[in-house]
Each structure stands twice: as structure tokens, then as C-alpha cells.
Design an enzyme around this catalytic site. Sequence first.
Site, PDB file in Angstrom:
ATOM      1  N   LYS A  64      32.629 -35.895 -15.640  1.00 23.18           N
ATOM      2  CA  LYS A  64      32.723 -35.960 -14.179  1.00 23.18           C
ATOM      3  C   LYS A  64      34.135 -36.273 -13.691  1.00 23.18           C
ATOM      4  O   LYS A  64      34.489 -35.932 -12.561  1.00 23.18           O
ATOM      5  CB  LYS A  64      31.733 -36.988 -13.633  1.00 23.18           C
ATOM      6  CG  LYS A  64      30.288 -36.580 -13.838  1.00 23.18           C
ATOM      7  CD  LYS A  64      29.328 -37.590 -13.245  1.00 23.18           C
ATOM      8  CE  LYS A  64      27.898 -37.197 -13.530  1.00 23.18           C
ATOM      9  NZ  LYS A  64      26.917 -38.087 -12.884  1.00 23.18           N
ATOM     10  N   ASP A 100      25.973 -37.045  -6.452  1.00 22.21           N
ATOM     11  CA  ASP A 100      25.247 -38.118  -7.138  1.00 22.21           C
ATOM     12  C   ASP A 100      24.887 -39.269  -6.207  1.00 22.21           C
ATOM     13  O   ASP A 100      23.740 -39.719  -6.161  1.00 22.21           O
ATOM     14  CB  ASP A 100      26.088 -38.681  -8.293  1.00 22.21           C
ATOM     15  CG  ASP A 100      26.010 -37.838  -9.551  1.00 22.21           C
ATOM     16  OD1 ASP A 100      24.993 -37.128  -9.719  1.00 22.21           O
ATOM     17  OD2 ASP A 100      26.946 -37.897 -10.359  1.00 22.21           O
TER      18      ASP A 100
END
Length: 265
Positions: A64, A100
Amino acid sequence: MKFAVIGHPIQHSLSPVMHNANFSALGEDHTYEALDIPEQHFRHIKDIIAEKDLNGFNVTIPHKEHIIPYLDDIDPKARDIGAVNTVHIKDGRWIGYNTDGIGYVKGLHAVYPNLNEARILILGAGGASKGIAHALDDVVSKPISVANRTMRRFENWNLEVQQLSLDEAENTLEQFDIIINTTPAGMNGDTGQVISLENIAPKTLVSDIVYIPAKTPILLDAEQKGNPIYNGLDMFVYQGAESYQIWTGHQANIDIMKDIVLQHL
């Protein structure tokens, strides 16, 4: 259109099942697959994605933050977070987003309506932690605490949080209403637990962003103590729905997405 999720390990991911069920429910001829990319091969990411001719992809552990230097543009919120879990490929340009945090908070708010007043402890200071902390910062009125094994992890944070060591977190556990584990502890058969829950208050909600297994060691421990628990299933579904909207501009069928994941679990 073609989509995928990249990460390592990735064999546990139900993202392909979830997204392909959504495509089918909406009558769309899209495809979604999982691509296992070890860290030592990540430098070839542009070639890998080009070979697959993807229109977009999700990014999971441990990439990420690795993905950011390869992007042509990044959404301001994702830039603030310093982590990307969704990439939209438009006219050959890679644009990074982070869904997220908003995905997690949407689900958490449903099970903990008084979120605004909650005293929250996040375990771990990686990409998922940053995304959740930034999303929570828009909702909660009290300072957010984040605990990590090493304080160096906070050097690339630009959000003001109370920084704690894991020992400090353990010793003050009774102060928190919600504890959120964002570390990999408990994934893929790991039986480890990032902190002891010995000092936890009776009504504290313990959450883990992992959805496989449904109950990680920290959730099992909390459940045995009589505390409410909450896993990462809703976060997984909502972040996927947000990604789908970024890629296509359409609303996802969230009910279908959640149902198919529950069937496979």
C-alpha cells in the site's frame, strides 16, 4: 474491463469472488483476479499490470505504500494518508486512492453508533492504520491513540495522534472504548497477539481489520473475556464497493458482495 488485487500473500483473498459476484449481479462483463507479487518482484509492477491490460486494481499488504512512487497522480486524501489501496488506470495514467478508512468507518458506525464520543486505540501504524485513523479523525471528537512496536513508523505520519508503545497501550487499555488491530498478527494461521488484553475494560469493543479468519487470536481472547468483537468483513465489502465506484462511476450491489463473502467464509 479488467481488474485485480495485488499483494503477498494473496491466496486467502476473497476479493475476486466478491467483485465478480458484483459484476454478475449488475450484468457487467468485467473480470477480477488476484495477483501474488512478492516484494522482491515489485519493481516490475508496471510491466506486470501492463501485461494483464488492467483498468484498475486494488492493493493490499504489503504494497500500500510501495505503490506510491509508481503513480502518476494521487487523490489528496490518499496523499495525506500516505497509503493507496485502489488504483484507477485512466488514459494510461495511474491514479491512487485510499478506500480502506472510509470502508472501515462506515461499517464501524453501524455497530457502534456513538462513535463520535469513543476513545479509540489503533494497534499498528502501517498503511491500513493511517487510512482508518484519517477517516476516524473526521468523525470522533476525542484524540485517537495509535500504538506500534517502533516509534520510527510514525515519522511519515502527518496526522496528529497520541503515539504509544505497545507496552504503554497495554498499561492503559482500560481507558479505551474501542481497540482496533491493524497489524498482521493473527493472519494466515498466525497465533500471535500484538498485545495482552489483561487490562481491558468490560464493555470495550475489540476489532480486527482481518476477515479471514473471522475470529483472530485477539478477537477470541476478547470474546472469552466477554467483550463485544467486530471483524473486518464490513470494511472489506465497503472498501471494495468504493473501489468499484472509482473505477466505473457506478454503485455496487453491497448486499450481493457481502452475501457471497459470507457464503465462502
